[in-house]
Design an enzyme around this catalytic site. Structure first.
Site, short mmCIF file in Angstrom:
data_model
loop_
_atom_site.label_atom_id
_atom_site.label_comp_id
_atom_site.label_asym_id
_atom_site.label_seq_id
_atom_site.Cartn_x
_atom_site.Cartn_y
_atom_site.Cartn_z
N HIS A 158 -13.67 16.18 -23.55
CA HIS A 158 -14.03 16.94 -24.76
C HIS A 158 -15.50 17.32 -24.78
CE1 HIS A 158 -10.26 16.44 -27.13
NE2 HIS A 158 -10.08 15.50 -26.21
N ASP A 367 -23.13 21.19 -26.59
CA ASP A 367 -21.92 20.77 -27.30
C ASP A 367 -20.72 21.13 -26.43
OD1 ASP A 367 -20.39 19.84 -29.45
OD2 ASP A 367 -21.52 21.00 -30.92
C1 GDG Z 1 -16.43 16.39 -30.00
C2 GDG Z 1 -17.34 17.26 -29.13
C3 GDG Z 1 -15.74 19.15 -29.41
C4 GDG Z 1 -17.54 17.40 -40.06
N1 GDG Z 1 -18.02 17.06 -41.26
C5 GDG Z 1 -16.99 16.75 -42.04
C6 GDG Z 1 -15.82 16.89 -41.29
N2 GDG Z 1 -16.19 17.29 -40.08
C7 GDG Z 1 -15.26 17.57 -38.98
C8 GDG Z 1 -15.26 19.05 -38.70
C9 GDG Z 1 -14.82 19.12 -37.25
C10 GDG Z 1 -15.26 17.77 -36.70
O1 GDG Z 1 -15.65 16.95 -37.79
C11 GDG Z 1 -16.48 17.92 -35.80
O2 GDG Z 1 -16.08 18.50 -34.61
P1 GDG Z 1 -17.10 19.19 -33.61
O3 GDG Z 1 -16.32 19.89 -32.57
O4 GDG Z 1 -17.98 20.11 -34.37
O5 GDG Z 1 -18.02 18.02 -33.03
P2 GDG Z 1 -17.83 16.49 -32.45
O6 GDG Z 1 -17.52 15.55 -33.53
O7 GDG Z 1 -19.10 16.21 -31.71
O8 GDG Z 1 -16.60 16.55 -31.42
C12 GDG Z 1 -17.20 18.72 -29.53
C13 GDG Z 1 -14.81 18.19 -30.12
O9 GDG Z 1 -15.06 16.84 -29.72
C14 GDG Z 1 -13.33 18.51 -29.87
O10 GDG Z 1 -13.04 18.57 -28.53
O11 GDG Z 1 -15.60 20.43 -30.00
O12 GDG Z 1 -18.01 19.52 -28.69
O13 GDG Z 1 -18.70 16.83 -29.24
O14 GDG Z 1 -13.44 19.21 -37.18
O15 GDG Z 1 -14.41 19.66 -39.63
N3 GDG Z 1 -14.59 16.68 -41.79
C15 GDG Z 1 -14.52 16.30 -43.10
N4 GDG Z 1 -15.63 16.11 -43.87
C16 GDG Z 1 -16.87 16.32 -43.39
O16 GDG Z 1 -17.86 16.14 -44.11
N5 GDG Z 1 -13.31 16.09 -43.64
#
Ligand code: GDG
Length: 457
Positions: A158, A367
């Site tokens: 990921h 990322d």
């Molecule tokens: C890893 C990789 C890759 C955020 N704040 C709240 C909340 N979120 C949720 C978002 C989103 C998730 O968290 C974050 O996903 P990201 O992809 O932006 O980042 P990582 O956590 O670092 O994820 C990344 C991912 O895995 C998938 O393969 O894209 O590059 O680092 O879904 O919505 N959700 C809620 N409240 C919040 O305040 N409910």
């Protein structure tokens, strides 16, 4: 258990609530669980800190077999906070923070990976398929292969796979490459990560390139694949167009004093996400517009993360210091330009912020993908809103109609913000429609199928 398909991930897809279990939120779980339900599948993973190191028996929840892997407090420290988040996470994200290399962390990583692999071997039917997720479990494909050579094994990373110049620093680079090459298919978010892996597999794993992303190793073929992850588009779109959330978004803007433009950032509080540099860009924009009447509101949602790791504690102090300084310099009666929330919001509230924001500012220094960028796009039901996206996010390979920026260039990010808030509505709409098509086409269900089809699932 005798499952035909087993997903192996750091965490189980359910979490303990009282005496029972409820599904963890997130598109990945929602995309995979129906596939596992249909195929008599199971999931191997840690049940979370709430269950401690208590050895739980396999159980059924959410219609699939759940196979908990126990972790002791010392393993959580050395395996999870140590090797996963103190060594691999910074090394794989361009060394934006210095990785630490400790033998005792590595030994815990090996021991824990072996335990996950053992649980898979006990769970999987002889002709079954194992699908291993992410950087915490890179040795598991080889360990499963050693236990049962004919198993079909997939691996999905990921986060980014780093360039060879950085990966070369890893003291256990041969072991990690050998671990991954135990799989039949090794899949990545981006083409660049797949290419980085191929170079490292040739240098450190004795693999030969067969072209078209295929490798030959010990007489076996290993395929590499680009499979960018997506979101459950309908879930976000349906929430965003509900009258309650539309109304709540209007209220939110009015509670902020009806600013002219709302700019939003949403991230786990992680040094890879570039929150500190983003604040400097916002500060620059505020300085440029000090004589204008335009009122900006920058909202930053920072979700607490890995608070046990020292680098995360000092990051939090830096960010909160910057928020205080900017508000101190620019606030006027009835207006503070930065609205900072250090907490995780319920999904409906998160969507309300996506709906309320005119500009989404996503500026990671590196990322794997970045789902926040895709979620914002899915929530723009009126085809307005501007996405500013770091060229170092995996999402930048797909979301070409966003405004791409180099997050290290503070003046460029500030100038792009200015351009975004002044953009012509027809250009905003043209870009957003194109982004929506891309996000819709490559949703999380499509991603799951594109990873599982090559494994014969
Ligand atoms: C890893 C990789 C890759 C955020 N704040 C709240 C909340 N979120 C949720 C978002 C989103 C998730 O968290 C974050 O996903 P990201 O992809 O932006 O980042 P990582 O956590 O670092 O994820 C990344 C991912 O895995 C998938 O393969 O894209 O590059 O680092 O879904 O919505 N959700 C809620 N409240 C919040 O305040 N409910």
């Amino acid at each position: 258990m005798n499952s035909q398909i087993v997903v192996v991930a750091n965490r189980l897809p359910v979490r303990r609530v009282g005496d029972g279990w409820e599904p963890s939120p997130g598109g990945l779980v929602r995309a995979l669980v129906p596939i596992l339900q249909k195929r008599d599948g199971a999931w191997v993973g840690w049940a979370g800190a709430d269950t401690g190191s208590e050895a739980l028996e396999p159980f059924e929840a959410d219609g699939i077999g759940q196979v908990p892997v126990p972790l002791s407090a010392e393993e959580i420290e050395h395996f999870y906070f140590g090797f996963c988040n103190g060594t691999l996470w910074p090394l794989y994200h361009d060394v934006v923070s210095a990785p630490e290399f400790h033998r005792r962390w590595w030994r815990a990583y090996e021991a824990v990976n072996q335990r996950y692999a053992d649980h898979v071997l006990e769970t999987l039917s002889p002709d079954g398929i194992a699908w291993v997720q992410d950087y915490q479990l890179q040795l598991v494909p080889r360990m499963i292969r050693n236990g049962r050579p004919d198993t079909t094994i997939g691996f999905y990373l990921h986060i980014p796979f780093p360039p060879i110049e950085l990966f070369a620093r890893m003291p256990w680079r041969n072991e990690i490459i050998q671990g991954l090459l135990g799989a039949d298919v090794v899949a990545f978010q981006t083409r660049r990560s797949a290419e980085n892996f191929i170079r490292c597999a040739r240098r450190y794993g004795g693999a030969h390139s067969l072209g078209r992303g295929e490798l030959s190793v010990e007489g076996r073929r290993v395929r590499t694949q680009r499979a960018p992850i997506g979101i459950d588009v309908d879930e976000f779109r349906n929430l965003a167009r509900s009258p309650e959330i539309q109304e709540r978004a209007r209220e939110l803007r009015s509670e902020m004093g009806n600013p002219d433009k709302v700019i939003l950032g949403v991230d786990r509080l992680d040094y890879t996400k570039g929150i500190d540099i983003r604040l400097r860009a916002v500060e620059t924009l505020l300085r440029w517009s000090i004589d204008s009447d335009v009122r900006y509101e920058f909202v930053q949602v920072a979700v607490p993360s890995r608070e046990g790791v020292p680098a995360y504690q000092s990051l939090r102090e830096n960010i909160e210091g910057a928020v205080g300084r900017i508000n101190g310099d620019f606030a006027r009666p009835g207006w503070s330009p930065v609205h900072y929330l250090y907490r995780s919001l319920p999904l409906e509230e998160l969507v309300t912020y996506y709906v309320a924001a005119d500009v989404m500012l996503v500026t990671p220094l590196r990322d794997g993908m970045n789902l926040v960028a895709k979620e914002y796009v899915a929530c723009r039901v009126h085809n307005d809103g501007v996405l500013i996206l770091s060229e170092f996010a995996g999402a930048a390979e797909q979301l070409r109609s966003s405004l791409l920026v180099n997050p290290h260039d503070v003046d460029q990010v500030a100038a792009t913000l200015q351009h975004a808030v002044e953009m012509d509505p027809s250009e905003i709409q043209r870009r957003m429609l194109s982004l929506k098509r891309t996000v819709k086409r490559a949703d999380v269900y499509r991603w799951a199928a594109s990873c599982l089809d090559p494994l014969g699932a």
